[in-house]
Design an enzyme around this catalytic site. Structure first.
Site, PDB file in Angstrom:
ATOM      1  CG  ASP A 119      -5.673 103.853  51.610  1.00  0.00           C
ATOM      2  OD1 ASP A 119      -6.097 103.414  50.588  1.00  0.00           O
ATOM      3  OD2 ASP A 119      -4.350 104.135  51.933  1.00  0.00           O
ATOM      4  CG  ASN A 157       4.173  90.514  51.921  1.00  0.00           C
ATOM      5  OD1 ASN A 157       3.892  89.394  51.309  1.00  0.00           O
ATOM      6  ND2 ASN A 157       3.010  90.983  52.162  1.00  0.00           N
ATOM      7  CG  ASP A 205       2.803 100.537  49.280  1.00  0.00           C
ATOM      8  OD1 ASP A 205       3.021  99.366  48.490  1.00  0.00           O
ATOM      9  OD2 ASP A 205       1.503 100.886  49.731  1.00  0.00           O
TER      10      ASP A 205
HETATM   11  O1  RIB Z   1      -0.026  98.860  50.557  1.00  0.00           O
HETATM   12  C1  RIB Z   1      -0.919  99.610  51.110  1.00  0.00           C
HETATM   13  C2  RIB Z   1      -2.132  99.958  50.187  1.00  0.00           C
HETATM   14  O2  RIB Z   1      -2.682  98.833  49.735  1.00  0.00           O
HETATM   15  C3  RIB Z   1      -3.363 100.852  50.846  1.00  0.00           C
HETATM   16  O3  RIB Z   1      -2.916 102.261  50.703  1.00  0.00           O
HETATM   17  C4  RIB Z   1      -4.401 100.578  49.936  1.00  0.00           C
HETATM   18  O4  RIB Z   1      -4.726 101.530  49.027  1.00  0.00           O
HETATM   19  C5  RIB Z   1      -4.061  99.263  49.491  1.00  0.00           C
HETATM   20  O5  RIB Z   1      -4.000  99.239  48.072  1.00  0.00           O
END
Ligand code: RIB
Length: 308
Positions: A13, A184, A254
């Protein structure tokens, strides 16, 4: 100890803070820049591991510095990395993320190696699937990986959670083999054609997903919590979220999925697992970053104690 297999993405990221999101063609002078481990699969694996799960990660990275870092990061989190394939011919993926002053984000993810996971690479992890309590997969990888994961879990009668993020079209025959789906509002809309903006529209979208043969639908509703409905129920319920000061909402979904997988695997009731997963998601938005912002089990205990 709960055992979870996560099949999905690992990317790096690259996150810039920005006072506001740029319009097309606009360059904005941003704030601080951060680089760190991400990818929906990797983030979910870290969230589950920090709750106390024994996690096996199935993904693919390049033979480059980012790939080496990925494997080291997973090891540091206590995550089994034997099914992380490190290859010469692909680069480790990356996500370009902008986070504005309200904590909202925009992401472009370039999957690199983890977008090329093959059927064989997932099949290699069959023994880990056999030993797992629950399997967790997202849509941020190749369709071959997604299809093989759901089919293998189904063949072995292992419960599978599909987090349909980011949206890709999934054949109905495959959706029918999914036990839990966790979109979502946007993803629920794309999956069903119903624009989901609040609880009533979430109910409509959830009915359509149940009709496709999925056993349990959980639509995450941001800080409102989530809407939960199961096969055979006339109506579902909203499981309220926790009110916190959001710094960066990236990775909240996540956190929810990793937490939910862990608490389901531990044998909690589905409502309790949703409540706890809401707490994991709420805590994750109080820090910057994605995988590094995932809370630990004691943080969840503390938040639940404060809310009582
Ligand atoms: O859900 C967030 C993630 O989505 C981030 O970490 C980024 O890598 C994307 O894939």
């Amino acid at each position: 100890m709960s055992k979870i297999v996560v099949v999905g993405s690992y990317v790096v990221d690259l996150t810039a803070r920005t006072p506001h999101m740029p319009k097309p063609g606009e360059t904005v002078l941003g704030g601080p820049f951060k680089m760190g481990p991400g990818g929906k699969g990797g983030n979910q694996a870290v969230a589950a591991a920090r709750m106390g799960a024994q996690v096996t990660m199935v993904t693919k990275v390049g033979k480059d510095l980012f790939g080496d870092d990925a494997i080291q990061n997973f090891k540091n989190e206590g995550i089994d990395s034997q099914f992380i394939n490190q290859v010469e011919d692909e680069s480790t993926g990356a996500a370009l993320i902008a986070v504005d002053d309200s904590g909202e984000n925009m992401i472009v993810v370039s999957l690199g190696a983890c977008g090329t996971i093959t059927e064989e690479e997932v099949q290699k992890a069959e023994e880990a699937f056999q030993e797992a309590d629950i399997i967790l997969v997202q849509l941020e990888t190749s369709m071959a990986a997604i299809t093989t994961t759901i089919n293998l879990a189904h063949k072995l009668s292992k419960p599978v959670i599909l987090n349909p993020a980011p949206y890709q079209k999934v054949p109905d025959e495959l959706l029918a083999k999914v036990d839990y789906i966790t979109p979502n509002e946007t993803e629920a809309g794309l999956l069903t054609g119903v624009e989901v903006t609040e609880v009533d529209s979430a109910k409509k979208a959830a009915e359509i997903l149940l009709e496709k043969g999925i056993d349990t639908v959980i639509i995450t509703l941001g800080k409102q919590g989530c809407y939960l409905v199961q096969k055979g129920e006339k109506t579902g319920k909203v499981i309220p979220g926790y009110q916190v000061q959001a710094v960066d909402t990236t990775g909240a979904g996540d956190a929810f999925n990793g937490g939910f997988a862990h608490f389901m695997a531990e044998g909690y009731s589905i409502e309790e697992a949703c409540k706890l997963a809401n707490a994991v998601a709420a805590l994750s938005v109080t820090k910057s970053g994605t995988a590094p912002a995932m809370p630990y089990a004691e943080d969840v205990e503390e938040l639940r104690g404060e809310a009582r």
